[in-house]
Enzyme design. Structure first.
Site, PDB file in Angstrom:
ATOM      1  N   THR A 268       6.519  -4.483   4.335  1.00 54.55           N
ATOM      2  CA  THR A 268       7.247  -4.213   3.098  1.00 54.55           C
ATOM      3  C   THR A 268       7.617  -5.556   2.483  1.00 54.55           C
ATOM      4  O   THR A 268       8.070  -6.454   3.186  1.00 54.55           O
ATOM      5  CB  THR A 268       8.529  -3.399   3.370  1.00 54.55           C
ATOM      6  OG1 THR A 268       8.174  -2.157   3.963  1.00 54.55           O
ATOM      7  CG2 THR A 268       9.290  -3.139   2.084  1.00 54.55           C
TER       8      THR A 268
ATOM      9  N   ARG B 207      10.290   5.425   4.638  1.00 53.20           N
ATOM     10  CA  ARG B 207       8.975   5.850   5.138  1.00 53.20           C
ATOM     11  C   ARG B 207       9.072   7.204   5.837  1.00 53.20           C
ATOM     12  O   ARG B 207       8.232   8.085   5.633  1.00 53.20           O
ATOM     13  CB  ARG B 207       8.421   4.779   6.081  1.00 53.20           C
ATOM     14  CG  ARG B 207       8.208   3.432   5.405  1.00 53.20           C
ATOM     15  CD  ARG B 207       8.021   2.299   6.401  1.00 53.20           C
ATOM     16  NE  ARG B 207       6.785   2.461   7.153  1.00 53.20           N
ATOM     17  CZ  ARG B 207       6.465   1.697   8.202  1.00 53.20           C
ATOM     18  NH1 ARG B 207       7.308   0.757   8.627  1.00 53.20           N
ATOM     19  NH2 ARG B 207       5.328   1.892   8.833  1.00 53.20           N
TER      20      ARG B 207
ATOM     21  N   ILE C 170      13.843  -5.884   6.284  1.00 56.66           N
ATOM     22  CA  ILE C 170      12.853  -4.944   5.781  1.00 56.66           C
ATOM     23  C   ILE C 170      11.626  -5.082   6.674  1.00 56.66           C
ATOM     24  O   ILE C 170      11.438  -6.107   7.331  1.00 56.66           O
ATOM     25  CB  ILE C 170      12.501  -5.176   4.289  1.00 56.66           C
ATOM     26  CG1 ILE C 170      12.111  -6.633   4.022  1.00 56.66           C
ATOM     27  CG2 ILE C 170      13.648  -4.762   3.393  1.00 56.66           C
ATOM     28  CD1 ILE C 170      11.730  -6.887   2.566  1.00 56.66           C
ATOM     29  N   ASP C 171      10.798  -4.051   6.709  1.00 57.40           N
ATOM     30  CA  ASP C 171       9.658  -4.035   7.614  1.00 57.40           C
ATOM     31  C   ASP C 171       8.669  -5.164   7.320  1.00 57.40           C
ATOM     32  O   ASP C 171       8.596  -5.670   6.199  1.00 57.40           O
ATOM     33  CB  ASP C 171       8.914  -2.696   7.506  1.00 57.40           C
ATOM     34  CG  ASP C 171       9.771  -1.518   7.914  1.00 57.40           C
ATOM     35  OD1 ASP C 171      10.678  -1.711   8.736  1.00 57.40           O
ATOM     36  OD2 ASP C 171       9.517  -0.408   7.403  1.00 57.40           O
ATOM     37  N   LYS C 172       7.886  -5.505   8.320  1.00 59.78           N
ATOM     38  CA  LYS C 172       6.867  -6.548   8.187  1.00 59.78           C
ATOM     39  C   LYS C 172       5.987  -6.310   6.969  1.00 59.78           C
ATOM     40  O   LYS C 172       5.739  -7.227   6.174  1.00 59.78           O
ATOM     41  CB  LYS C 172       6.014  -6.599   9.459  1.00 59.78           C
ATOM     42  CG  LYS C 172       4.823  -7.548   9.371  1.00 59.78           C
ATOM     43  CD  LYS C 172       3.952  -7.464  10.611  1.00 59.78           C
ATOM     44  CE  LYS C 172       2.727  -8.352  10.472  1.00 59.78           C
ATOM     45  NZ  LYS C 172       1.827  -8.249  11.659  1.00 59.78           N
TER      46      LYS C 172
END
Length: 296
Positions: free
Chosen positions: A137, A233, A133-135
């Site tokens: 998130t 996103r 998962i994104d930084k």
């Protein structure tokens, strides 16, 4: 020495093309082109060279700084653990795994402190890592401790047999209570650090449901049918409801300072070894809950 033959494509700059192919930053790729360590048809070219079909791109072996994967105590929240896998609740602001372009502490450094064994199928930089998962998130991730568990979980992920649910606070309100966004995702044609809905992109499907409505915002539950980079996103921006606080796809100025209001709150999957049905939930981070209370 690595060689890439350019298949049929629309004209694209050499540096943009390689961002998609190499685990390097665009600035590092530019340095290698300028130094002659990246060639096209055995010739030194500029980074803005427009590639053509059947061009041969050659990347010479270059010494890179070795990443030091020393264990670091990051006080990780381990939601579940057995001898085969674990589930961790990643905090916002932490990158999942190191790369040549990211030398700082990551989730992997914290996992090495907590675990004596992690799968090594994904290589030195990504022990145990099956999905990301994104930084900015927060939320739940499955981590494999053995290669057997890793292989089975990776296959389930590819076959969409792992259910991942997110909470997202977005701009605007909805007339409908739920919906499906089915739109292909690929690199943004002009801004290469971003993805976008593009005709030639990869198949991507996101399901959403409105959980709560505020004056100018909505809290959504989103479920991934596919797992493209930045999928939720990009899809929410595509329908003109970007995530609050998203620095890449959101509205400016940002209403929150510590990253997007996106949290991977639920995981459902079959245990790769015991075949037991597993379900895990992680509550919203305090900052997320505080912002919702402010809106209420």
């Amino acid at each position: 020495m690595e060689q890439i033959k350019v298949e049929k494509l629309e004209a694209i700059r050499l540096d943009h093309f390689l961002v998609d192919k190499l685990d390097l930053s665009r600035s590092r790729i530019s340095q290698l082109i300028k130094s002659g360590d990246i060639l096209v048809n055995d010739q030194v070219v500029k980074q803005g060279y427009m590639l053509k079909t059947n061009d041969i791109v050659t990347i010479k072996p270059v010494e890179t700084k070795t990443l030091d994967l020393k264990p670091v105590d990051l006080n990780l929240e381990i939601v579940y653990e057995d001898e085969h896998l674990l589930v961790v609740n990643k905090p916002k602001g932490l990158v999942v795994h190191p790369a040549k372009s990211h030398m700082e502490e990551t989730l992997v450094h914290g996992l090495l402190h907590e675990m004596d064994e992690l799968s090594d199928i994904n290589g030195y930089f990504r022990p145990g890592i099956i999905h990301r998962i994104d930084k900015d998130t927060s939320g739940l991730l499955i981590v494999a401790k053995t290669n057997e568990a890793h292989q089975i979980l990776a296959s389930k992920l590819k076959d969409h047999d792992i259910n991942r649910s997110y909470m997202a606070l977005v701009y605007g309100t909805f007339e409908e209570s739920k919906g499906i966004i089915n739109a292909p995702i690929g690199r943004h044609p002009k801004q290469r650090i971003k993805n976008a809905v593009v005709k030639e992109g990869k198949h991507a499907v996101t399901h959403f449901e409105v959980i709560e409505t505020f004056k100018d915002f909505s809290l959504l539950k989103c479920e991934l049918e596919t797992g493209r980079t930045h999928q939720i996103r990009v899809h929410l921006q595509f329908i003109n409801h970007p995530i609050v606080g998203d620095p890449l796809y959101g509205f400016k100025p940002l209403l929150v300072e510590d990253g997007q209001m996106l949290h991977a709150y639920k995981l459902e999957f079959e245990h790769p070894i015991t075949k037991k049905a597993m379900t895990f939930e992680a509550p919203l981070p305090d900052s997320f809950k505080a912002y919702l209370e402010k809106l209420r």
